[in-house]
Design an enzyme around this catalytic site. Sequence first.
Site, PDB file in Angstrom:
ATOM      1  CG  HIS A  98      -0.421   0.327   2.500  1.00  0.00           C
ATOM      2  ND1 HIS A  98      -0.137  -0.619   3.468  1.00  0.00           N
ATOM      3  CD2 HIS A  98      -0.091   1.520   3.058  1.00  0.00           C
ATOM      4  CE1 HIS A  98       0.334  -0.025   4.543  1.00  0.00           C
ATOM      5  NE2 HIS A  98       0.369   1.267   4.326  1.00  0.00           N
ATOM      6  CG  ASP A 128       0.000  -4.027   2.829  1.00  0.00           C
ATOM      7  OD1 ASP A 128       0.233  -3.510   1.714  1.00  0.00           O
ATOM      8  OD2 ASP A 128      -0.198  -3.361   3.853  1.00  0.00           O
ATOM      9  CB  SER A 206       3.109   1.968   6.103  1.00  0.00           C
ATOM     10  OG  SER A 206       1.944   2.196   6.845  1.00  0.00           O
TER      11      SER A 206
END
Length: 362
Positions: A98, A128, A206
């Site tokens: 992402h 992911d 992230s």
Amino acid sequence: MPALPRFPSRTAPLVLLLTACLAWTAQAQPRAITPRGPLDAAEQNNISVFKRVSPSVVHITTLDMQRDFFSLNVEQVPRGTGTGFIWDEQGHIVTNFHVIQGGDAARVTLADQSSYSARLVGAFPDRDLAVLRIEAPRDKLQPIPVGSSRELQVGQGVYAIGNPFGLDQTLTRGIVSALNREIESVNRRAIRGVIQTDAAINPGNSGGPLLDSAGRLIGVNTQIYSPSGASAGIGFAIPVDEVNRVVPRLIKDGRFIRPALGVSAGTAQLHQALQLPRGVAIVGMGPRSPAAESGLQAFHRGRDGRIVQGDVITALNDEPIKDLDDMLALLEKRQVGERVTLTLWNKGKTRKQAVVLGASSD
């Protein structure tokens, strides 16, 4: 004895001011420094982990390509930022899918602030995860030490290094708050076995590493639970054992080729309506799929319009399957061409069937 002479009255204020200044100057001297002893063991380990691992952590900027309205020149415009880490000396960078999703290009900035264009090597949205590659000198590429998530225990100390809100090389500390959590990937697939931590994780973290107290990679920080959008002490990381299984296959094939049976699964409503056991009801098969060639039977409608009973896959190599996500997770641990044994339920009877796995087309 003669009286002492007095200052003229007009000089008295000046004397008082001078006296006050001298007193203030004496009081405004720097304070003496209080000596301290050596740093305690926890502080020393914090510093040691950061010094050893931070050169492996990178800042990722995703870019959009935009054409100027007047000049028609194409330029790259920053889209978002995230974190990643150096996987090997060939310049492979691991991050979250992402982080780079939807971008036209990406730049990777190393700890020494040198910056390189990155190309996408492969991605697996179901977990992911994504792998980029940069062309950087070997002496600038320090691969991150890799640990194991299988041995983790709740209460262990952990560290997160990342770029929250674009602030480079930020270290936060916490513990493993829970294990075996389940979160949802960007394409709504379940990610199981996830690590929960209270180490502060914010937007921009992230794709960054979650480390154990020895400075080894134990997870990839991927999500936070936060009503406000900032850290609320509930962060989630994809376990490193999963990462170490997926990343080499992305580097090799450019995508994660999941072993497959070649079946279509029935819905939860079908299971409920037909009172089927937990598992995967087969409602379709490719004509040359492993399932078809092994003689599995699919649910279908007969000539009279009634539903003809098919097989329900309830286990793979004796590991129970409760739904499609369960089956896909088990298949991901296998290899194309591997022989597995399915447990099948049909009309109240159970049988076992060997199947050689094929390759998924997605």
